[in-house]
Design an enzyme around this catalytic site. Structure first.
Site, PDB file in Angstrom:
ATOM      1  N   GLY A 225       0.847  -1.197   0.000  1.00 13.94           N
ATOM      2  CA  GLY A 225       0.000   0.000   0.000  1.00 13.94           C
ATOM      3  C   GLY A 225       0.877   1.240   0.000  1.00 13.94           C
ATOM      4  O   GLY A 225       2.027   1.203  -0.461  1.00 13.94           O
ATOM      5  N   SER A 226       0.341   2.313   0.545  1.00 16.46           N
ATOM      6  CA  SER A 226       1.047   3.594   0.480  1.00 16.46           C
ATOM      7  C   SER A 226       2.240   3.616   1.442  1.00 16.46           C
ATOM      8  O   SER A 226       2.262   2.899   2.448  1.00 16.46           O
ATOM      9  CB  SER A 226       0.086   4.723   0.846  1.00 16.46           C
ATOM     10  OG  SER A 226      -0.369   4.535   2.172  1.00 16.46           O
ATOM     11  N   THR A 227       3.196   4.485   1.144  1.00 11.78           N
ATOM     12  CA  THR A 227       4.349   4.657   2.040  1.00 11.78           C
ATOM     13  C   THR A 227       3.876   5.180   3.398  1.00 11.78           C
ATOM     14  O   THR A 227       4.379   4.773   4.440  1.00 11.78           O
ATOM     15  CB  THR A 227       5.372   5.610   1.393  1.00 11.78           C
ATOM     16  OG1 THR A 227       5.852   4.976   0.195  1.00 11.78           O
ATOM     17  CG2 THR A 227       6.557   5.881   2.297  1.00 11.78           C
ATOM     18  N   ARG A 228       2.855   6.046   3.372  1.00 12.88           N
ATOM     19  CA  ARG A 228       2.325   6.558   4.645  1.00 12.88           C
ATOM     20  C   ARG A 228       1.869   5.412   5.541  1.00 12.88           C
ATOM     21  O   ARG A 228       2.290   5.288   6.703  1.00 12.88           O
ATOM     22  CB  ARG A 228       1.125   7.505   4.375  1.00 12.88           C
ATOM     23  CG  ARG A 228       0.395   7.921   5.643  1.00 12.88           C
ATOM     24  CD  ARG A 228      -1.051   8.373   5.391  1.00 12.88           C
ATOM     25  NE  ARG A 228      -1.889   7.412   4.696  1.00 12.88           N
ATOM     26  CZ  ARG A 228      -2.446   6.347   5.256  1.00 12.88           C
ATOM     27  NH1 ARG A 228      -2.260   6.088   6.533  1.00 12.88           N
ATOM     28  NH2 ARG A 228      -3.196   5.518   4.553  1.00 12.88           N
ATOM     29  N   GLY A 230       2.583   2.261   5.307  1.00 17.74           N
ATOM     30  CA  GLY A 230       3.716   1.380   5.624  1.00 17.74           C
ATOM     31  C   GLY A 230       4.481   1.890   6.836  1.00 17.74           C
ATOM     32  O   GLY A 230       4.856   1.115   7.724  1.00 17.74           O
ATOM     33  N   GLU A 248       5.672  -3.408   0.817  1.00 15.18           N
ATOM     34  CA  GLU A 248       5.793  -2.926  -0.570  1.00 15.18           C
ATOM     35  C   GLU A 248       4.964  -1.661  -0.680  1.00 15.18           C
ATOM     36  O   GLU A 248       3.733  -1.705  -0.616  1.00 15.18           O
ATOM     37  CB  GLU A 248       5.323  -3.992  -1.558  1.00 15.18           C
ATOM     38  CG  GLU A 248       5.994  -3.796  -2.906  1.00 15.18           C
ATOM     39  CD  GLU A 248       5.047  -3.737  -4.058  1.00 15.18           C
ATOM     40  OE1 GLU A 248       4.431  -2.670  -4.259  1.00 15.18           O
ATOM     41  OE2 GLU A 248       4.930  -4.763  -4.752  1.00 15.18           O
ATOM     42  N   CYS A 283       1.571   0.411  -8.357  1.00 11.68           N
ATOM     43  CA  CYS A 283       2.749   0.959  -7.666  1.00 11.68           C
ATOM     44  C   CYS A 283       3.933   1.049  -8.616  1.00 11.68           C
ATOM     45  O   CYS A 283       4.777   1.919  -8.456  1.00 11.68           O
ATOM     46  CB  CYS A 283       3.072   0.140  -6.426  1.00 11.68           C
ATOM     47  SG  CYS A 283       3.076  -1.610  -6.723  1.00 11.68           S
TER      48      CYS A 283
HETATM   49  P1  ADP Z   1      -4.660   3.332  -0.418  1.00 11.76           P
HETATM   50  O1  ADP Z   1      -4.593   4.762  -0.013  1.00 11.76           O
HETATM   51  O2  ADP Z   1      -4.120   3.064  -1.728  1.00 11.76           O
HETATM   52  O3  ADP Z   1      -5.962   2.650  -0.087  1.00 11.76           O
HETATM   53  P2  ADP Z   1      -3.404   2.535   1.937  1.00 11.76           P
HETATM   54  O4  ADP Z   1      -1.958   2.422   2.073  1.00 11.76           O
HETATM   55  O5  ADP Z   1      -4.121   3.588   2.669  1.00 11.76           O
HETATM   56  O6  ADP Z   1      -3.608   2.597   0.418  1.00 11.76           O
HETATM   57  O7  ADP Z   1      -4.101   1.153   2.295  1.00 11.76           O
HETATM   58  C1  ADP Z   1      -3.612  -0.105   1.912  1.00 11.76           C
HETATM   59  C2  ADP Z   1      -4.100  -1.116   2.924  1.00 11.76           C
HETATM   60  O8  ADP Z   1      -3.568  -0.792   4.210  1.00 11.76           O
HETATM   61  C3  ADP Z   1      -5.606  -1.150   3.110  1.00 11.76           C
HETATM   62  O9  ADP Z   1      -5.994  -2.480   3.365  1.00 11.76           O
HETATM   63  C4  ADP Z   1      -5.816  -0.266   4.333  1.00 11.76           C
HETATM   64  O10 ADP Z   1      -7.003  -0.568   5.038  1.00 11.76           O
HETATM   65  C5  ADP Z   1      -4.601  -0.599   5.154  1.00 11.76           C
HETATM   66  N1  ADP Z   1      -4.128   0.471   6.068  1.00 11.76           N
HETATM   67  C6  ADP Z   1      -4.132   1.800   5.854  1.00 11.76           C
HETATM   68  N2  ADP Z   1      -3.548   2.449   6.885  1.00 11.76           N
HETATM   69  C7  ADP Z   1      -3.155   1.490   7.763  1.00 11.76           C
HETATM   70  C8  ADP Z   1      -2.489   1.507   9.041  1.00 11.76           C
HETATM   71  N3  ADP Z   1      -2.115   2.630   9.616  1.00 11.76           N
HETATM   72  N4  ADP Z   1      -2.243   0.327   9.662  1.00 11.76           N
HETATM   73  C9  ADP Z   1      -2.601  -0.839   9.067  1.00 11.76           C
HETATM   74  N5  ADP Z   1      -3.247  -0.922   7.900  1.00 11.76           N
HETATM   75  C10 ADP Z   1      -3.520   0.225   7.245  1.00 11.76           C
END
Ligand code: ADP
Length: 481
Positions: A225-228, A230, A248, A283
């Site tokens: 998912g996003s770097t944030r 992660g 990733e 990505c």
């Molecule tokens: P996008 O913005 O592309 O949806 P995210 O990175 O926000 O990507 O989300 C990817 C996955 O990670 C999703 O399943 C989301 O629910 C989960 N997610 C988002 N933030 C957190 C976090 N702080 N801790 C654990 N899981 C998270």
């Protein structure tokens, strides 16, 4: 209309939270409902997965047995292709033909992970006659798999396949925006013979993901998912039981075209596909085009013409290759990136139009030229169909520009000179580099390929033999007699 509810010990949970509505990005209408797991459901799922792991019901099976069951799971996924594809179309607006390809890819991924694990061998060390010393790879225990919405079925398959193949139990949390195909994939694995307490699927968003990252009974979080997100997961993992992590995250990947490469329609077709596939929502989207100034005008003009082929269309149409963006919040975020670039005066050379979108979240390709290295659009991941062209004068400048972001996921390089290719690809800070000396390649990269992101794109190997190794720990045993 199918609902998304958590699957715990093989049973759909009774609805234990208020519904959230799933919106079909193709027309803005409701396509189903989703019910987030509450804390007690999360604990039950994790505890059951742990009990399953400790019982040895799956972890003690031989790799061959597990591979056989995962191959059967893959067969069931292939048979459920239409249902899986339809749910991904509804959840994220992916064109139906692409969703079907994804479903088949999910099956291949699970099957090949099972196969790879049968080759995961340890090492025996030289020792005297009264000592036997060896390393082996053991499953880590309970894996939390947290996935994004852009490739719902393949993402679920990547993590389930590798984690299960080496004997772990898995708690899978698909994205809140595209939760439904993962439930079918898990169901296929259970029907094929994976014990029902070994795979748990929890529905919900960030809160459920965070609860897993903080859970003391989880041994490894595998996240895409996003770097944030992660980085937040790293904090949760470190602040709880110091669990392992595989991340990733985002990317801002360059395609570098060297002046020796012939500019042609075939070339820009490849460049545009790498940028606009999945409406730019991947990505490894190649969203930066680095072009030598001597060929930049010609290439930019052809690239614009090619971008016109990537016009949004109805995902239900079998011929559609380019759908809407996946959800409303993301649509707004992409528009914000475009607005900011315009306000900063970036040179927009193409802004595709959307016809008859209605309430759909359609966004056509947008291309900016002459972007400088510090422009937000060069530095920030958009995850949408927006490309920046950066012009360079020398090889050294091309390398410097390519590496001048926080990310390190992937890159492509277009040159017919082997020495140049070797020199530049060695210098690229990216975990996966494609070098093209032809615009007419006839093979695909092998599915057994493993790679690992660099820098803020994450870490941890995925794919192939080393990809399944990521879900194991290395254990040493020494026998003295
Ligand atoms: P996008 O913005 O592309 O949806 P995210 O990175 O926000 O990507 O989300 C990817 C996955 O990670 C999703 O399943 C989301 O629910 C989960 N997610 C988002 N933030 C957190 C976090 N702080 N801790 C654990 N899981 C998270």
């Amino acid at each position: 209309m199918e609902e998304a509810v958590s699957l715990v010990n093989g049973k759909a949970q009774s609805v234990d939270s208020p519904a959230s509505v799933l919106i079909y990005p193709g027309d803005g209408r409701e396509s189903g409902r989703t019910y987030s797991a509450n804390m007690s459901t999360i604990d039950t799922a994790v505890d059951s997965a742990r009990e399953a792991f400790q019982s040895g019901i799956w972890s003690d099976r031989s790799p061959d047995e597990r591979a056989k069951i995962l191959a059967l799971a893959a067969e069931r996924i292939r048979s459920s292709k239409d249902q899986i594809a339809e749910l991904d179309r509804l959840d994220m607006g992916k064109p139906i033909a692409r969703s079907k390809e994804d479903a088949i890819a999910a099956a291949e991924i699970i099957e090949s992970a099972g196969r790879a694990a049968t080759f995961l061998s340890g090492t025996q060390f030289p020792a005297g006659p009264r000592c036997l010393a060896y390393n082996e790879q053991i499953p880590v225990g309970v894996v939390a798999a947290i996935t994004p919405w852009n490739y719902p079925a393949p993402n679920a398959a990547h993590k389930l396949g590798a984690a299960l193949a080496v004997g772990n139990s898995v708690v899978l949390k698909p994205s809140e925006n595209s939760p439904r195909s993962a439930l079918i994939i898990a169901q296929c694995a259970i029907e094929a013979g994976v014990p029902e307490n070994v795979i748990q699927v929890l529905i919900g968003g960030k809160e459920v993901g965070a609860a897993l990252a903080e859970h003391n009974a989880i041994d490894l979080v595998s996240f895409t998912g996003s770097t944030r997100a992660g980085k937040e997961i790293l904090i949760s993992a470190g602040g709880s039981n110091a669990k392992r992590t595989v991340l990733e995250c985002g990317g801002k990947s360059p395609q570098i075209v060297l002046p020796d490469f012939p500019v042609s329609k075939a070339l820009v077709t490849k460049l545009a596909s790498a940028a606009f596939a999945n409406s730019g929502q991947l990505c490894v989207a190649k969203s930066r085009l680095l072009v030598h100034s001597s060929i930049a005008d010609e290439l930019a003009a052809l690239f614009v013409e090619e971008a016109k082929q990537h016009h949004p269309s109805d995902p239900e149409d079998e011929k559609s290759l380019y759908g809407p963006l996946a959800h409303c919040g993301h649509f707004e975020a992409v528009q914000d990136h475009i607005r900011t670039a315009d306000e900063l005066g970036l040179n927009c050379i193409y802004r595709g139009e959307v016809h008859e979108a209605g309430e759909g979240l359609y966004t056509a390709p947008v291309i900016y030229d002459h972007a400088l290295g510090d422009a937000p659009l060069v530095q920030n991941e958009v995850f949408g169909p927006v490309v920046v062209i950066q012009r360079y004068e020398s090889e050294a400048e091309a390398i410097a520009l390519a590496n001048a972001t926080q990310f390190g996921l992937s890159a492509s390089l277009w040159t017919q000179d082997l020495a140049t290719a070797r020199r530049i690809s060695r210098s690229l800070r990216a975990g996966y580099v494609e070098v093209f000396s032809t615009d007419n390649e006839t093979e695909f990269a092998p599915t057994s390929l493993s790679c690992e992101p660099l820098r803020q794109s994450g870490y941890g190997v995925e794919g192939g033999l080393d990809g399944v190794r990521s879900y194991t720990a290395q254990k040493a045993t020494v026998y003295f007699n």
